[in-house]
Design an enzyme around this catalytic site. Structure first.
Site, PDB file in Angstrom:
ATOM      1  N   SER A 234       0.841  -1.194   0.000  1.00 47.65           N
ATOM      2  CA  SER A 234       0.000   0.000   0.000  1.00 47.65           C
ATOM      3  C   SER A 234       0.873   1.240   0.000  1.00 47.65           C
ATOM      4  CB  SER A 234      -0.920  -0.017   1.221  1.00 47.65           C
ATOM      5  OG  SER A 234      -0.504   0.947   2.159  1.00 47.65           O
ATOM      6  N   LYS A 235       0.376   2.273  -0.670  1.00 50.32           N
ATOM      7  CA  LYS A 235       1.240   3.447  -0.810  1.00 50.32           C
ATOM      8  C   LYS A 235       1.399   4.191   0.518  1.00 50.32           C
ATOM      9  CE  LYS A 235      -2.061   6.743  -2.697  1.00 50.32           C
ATOM     10  NZ  LYS A 235      -2.462   7.491  -3.859  1.00 50.32           N
ATOM     11  N   ARG A 236       0.488   3.952   1.444  1.00 48.16           N
ATOM     12  CA  ARG A 236       0.646   4.603   2.732  1.00 48.16           C
ATOM     13  C   ARG A 236       1.707   3.918   3.594  1.00 48.16           C
ATOM     14  NH1 ARG A 236      -4.056   5.527   1.190  1.00 48.16           N
ATOM     15  NH2 ARG A 236      -4.752   3.411   1.580  1.00 48.16           N
ATOM     16  N   ARG A 237       1.856   2.616   3.408  1.00 46.47           N
ATOM     17  CA  ARG A 237       2.712   1.852   4.315  1.00 46.47           C
ATOM     18  C   ARG A 237       4.043   1.456   3.669  1.00 46.47           C
ATOM     19  NH1 ARG A 237      -0.993  -2.371   5.706  1.00 46.47           N
ATOM     20  NH2 ARG A 237      -0.541  -2.991   3.580  1.00 46.47           N
TER      21      ARG A 237
END
Ligand code: GLU
Length: 469
Positions: A234-237
Site C-alpha cells: 500500500s502506498k501509505r505503508r
C-alpha cells in the site's frame, strides 16, 4: 484475430510497482502474440485529470522499457464519455438496466439493517430516468458466469449472488465498471491482463459484455503484490512508487527483471536473466496465482549484481544523475565546479563493486569533491580512540616523507606506523580514514588517498589532529 491488450492505469501521482509488473506482462504478451499494446489513461475522476500525472505514467513506462511511440495510445477515458452514456442508454432501452431511487438507508431498513447488497426493489417499478436516480444492471437470477482466465482457469460466479449493481450514478455519469468495459470494447481489446484486485469486478463486467452483445475478452488476473507481512502493498505503508526506486538508483534492467519474477520464474535455476530470455520464456499461464512477495532486499541484491555487470563506462554514465542532481534527485553535497571527472573515473571501478543502488555513489565519493570532509560524528567517535593523536602525528610525518604518493607505498607506510604501536593495519587505518573521508566505511583507503592527492590528504589529517588536541 489480432491480439490487443491494454494497460489502463488510473493516474494517482505515482506509478505503483504492481502496475509496472502488469504493464510488462501485457507488453510481453502482446509481443509474443504479434499483437498490439494499448495504453489507456483512466482519468474520468476529475481529481485524477492532471497532465503531469499522465506525463509521470508515460515517463515511468519509458523508463521500464515500454517506450512512447512503440504502443497505441495513450487514449484518455474521459474522451469517451459519449460512448459510456450511450452504452448505459442501450442497456436501459433493452431492459437490461433500470432506474432506482432507493437510498442506502431505505435498502438497509428493508434488509434488516444488514447491508448485503441491493434487494431489487426497483426492478419492476419502471421508473423513468430522473435526477438522483441511479441506473442498475438487471443481473440474471439464474445460472452462473464463467470467466476464462489464463492464470486462474475458469472461476465461476453464481449470478444470484451478484447484486443488481449500479452502472450510472444519480447524476447520469457511468461508473468505472461500465466505462472500463465500454472502452475495452471500443478499443477492440481481446485480452485483459490486470491485477487480481479486479477479479471480483470481472463477472459483473462480463455480464455487461454479454448484455451489450459483444464477445467478452480472455482475462488474466495476475497475483496481488504483498509485503513481508503478506499485506497488499500500500502506498501509505510501503515503498511502492516506481519513481522512488528509480530515484534511489535502481537500474531499469534490474527492476524489470525482478518485477517479472513476481509469480513466475525462467527455466533452470536462474533468476537474473537477459530481458530477451524473459521475452521468450514468459508464459502467462505459468504465473502462480498466489500473492507475490515484493522482497526489497532481494531486489537490492539483484540491483547490486546488475551494477557490477555494467561496463565501467556505463556505470560512470549511470551515476551522472546522482553526481549532478536532477529535478527529482537531490543535488550532491559538492558544488558543480568542485567535481572532477578524472578523479571520479579513477575510483569508479572501486565504487562499482561496493554499492547496491546508484545513490550510494554520493557518500562513497563526496570526500573527493567537497572542500572539507563531511565528518560523521558517530564515525569520528568510533575511530578516534586513545592514541589516535599520536598515530596521526606519526602517519602525517611518514606520509610527508614518502617518495611516491601511490596506494601501495601509502599502505606499507601506514602498516609500518601501526606496527610500531602494535596496531594491525585495520586499526591504524581507522583514524586516517575518518580524518580524510569523514566516515569509517567506504572505498579502499589507500586508493582513495592516492586519488585525493598528498596536499588535500595531509591537510585533512592535520586538521583532524588539531581537533584531537
Ligand atoms: N484503472 C484501473 C486501475 O488502475 C484498471 C482497471 C483494469 O485494468 O481493468 O486499477
Amino acid at each position: 484475430m489480432t491480439v490487443r491488450v491494454r494497460f489502463a492505469p488510473s493516474p494517482t501521482g505515482m506509478f505503483h510497482v504492481g502496475g509496472a509488473r502488469s504493464a510488462l506482462q501485457n507488453w510481453i504478451y502482446a509481443k509474443q502474440q504479434g499483437g498490439v499494446f494499448v495504453l489507456r489513461i483512466e482519468d474520468t475522476d476529475a481529481a485524477r485529470n492532471r497532465p503531469e500525472w499522465t506525463e509521470g505514467i508515460l515517463s515511468a513506462l519509458d523508463w521500464i522499457g515500454i517506450e512512447r511511440g512503440s504502443y497505441e495510445g495513450p487514449y484518455f477515458q474521459s474522451a469517451y464519455a459519449d460512448e459510456h452514456r450511450s452504452a448505459a442508454r442501450r442497456l436501459h432501452d433493452s431492459g437490461r438496466a433500470y432506474y432506482c431511487d432507493c437510498t442506502r438507508e431505505a435498502v438497509q431498513a428493508r434488509t434488516g439493517n444488514q447491508y448485503t447488497g441491493y434487494d431489487g426493489f426497483c426492478r419492476d417499478r419502471g421508473l423513468p430516468p430522473g435526477e438522483g436516480r441511479a441506473l442498475r444492471f438487471r443481473t440474471p437470477d439464474e445460472g452462473s458466469t464463467v470467466v476464462t482466465d489464463l492464470i486462474r482457469g475458469e472461476p465461476t460466479f453464481e449470478n444470484k449472488l451478484i447484486e443488481d449493481f449500479v452502472i450510472a450514478r444519480g447524476d447520469g455519469s457511468p461508473v468505472f465498471l461500465l466505462a472500463n468495459v465500454v472502452d475495452d470494447m471500443t478499443m477492440g481489446i481481446t485480452h485483459v491482463i490486470r491485477a487480481e484486485e479486479h477479479l471480483p469486478n470481472t463477472p459483473k463486467q462480463q455480464l455487461l459484455w454479454d448484455a451489450l452483445g459483444v464477445k467478452p475478452p480472455i482475462w488474466a488476473h495476475v497475483p496481488v503484490v504483498v509485503n513481508e507481512k503478506r499485506q497488499k502493498l500500500s502506498k501509505r505503508r510501503d515503498k511502492v512508487a516506481l519513481e522512488a526506486y528509480r530515484d534511489e538508483g535502481y537500474l531499469a534492467a534490474a527492476m524489470r527483471n525482478y518485477l517479472m519474477l513476481l509469480g513466475w520464474a525462467p527455466s533452470g535455476d536462474r533468476e537474473i536473466v537477459p530481458w530477451s530470455v524473459i521475452e521468450d520464456e514468459f508464459r502467462l499461464a505459468e504465473v502462480n496465482p498466489s500473492p507475490a512477495f515484493f522482497d526489497e532486499k532481494k531486489l537490492r541484491a539483484f540491483n547490486g549484481e546488475y551494477i557490477r555487470a555494467l561496463p565501467v563506462e556505463e556505470f560512470v554514465e549511470a551515476c551522472q544523475p546522482w553526481l549532478t542532481g536532477t529535478d527529482t534527485i537531490a543535488p550532491p553535497p559538492w558544488q558543480p565546479d568542485e567535481f572532477d571527472p578524472a578523479a571520479f573515473a579513477a575510483v569508479a571501478p572501486l565504487a562499482q563493486t561496493r554499492i547496491a543502488v546508484l545513490s550510494e555513489i554520493v557518500p562513497n565519493v563526496d570526500f573527493l569533491f567537497v572542500a572539507t570532509p563531511l565528518i560523521d560524528e558517530a564515525a569520528w567517535a568510533k575511530a578516534m580512540k586513545a592514541g589516535s593523536a599520536e598515530l596521526l602525528d606519526a602517519a602525517i610525518a611518514a606520509f610527508e616523507a614518502v617518495g611516491s604518493w601511490d596506494a601501495e607505498t601509502l599502505k606499507s607506510t601506514l602498516e609500518a606506523v601501526g606496527a610500531e604501536r602494535g596496531l594491525k593495519l585495520g586499526k591504524a587505518q581507522a583514524p586516517v580514514r575518518v580524518a580524510v573521508t569523514g566516515r569509517t566505511v567506504g572505498l579502499p583507503l589507500f586508493e582513495s588517498l592516492e586519488v585525493l592527492g598528498p596536499e588535500r590528504s595531509l591537510t585533512r589529517m592535520r586538521a583532524a589532529r588539531v581537533r584531537l588536541v
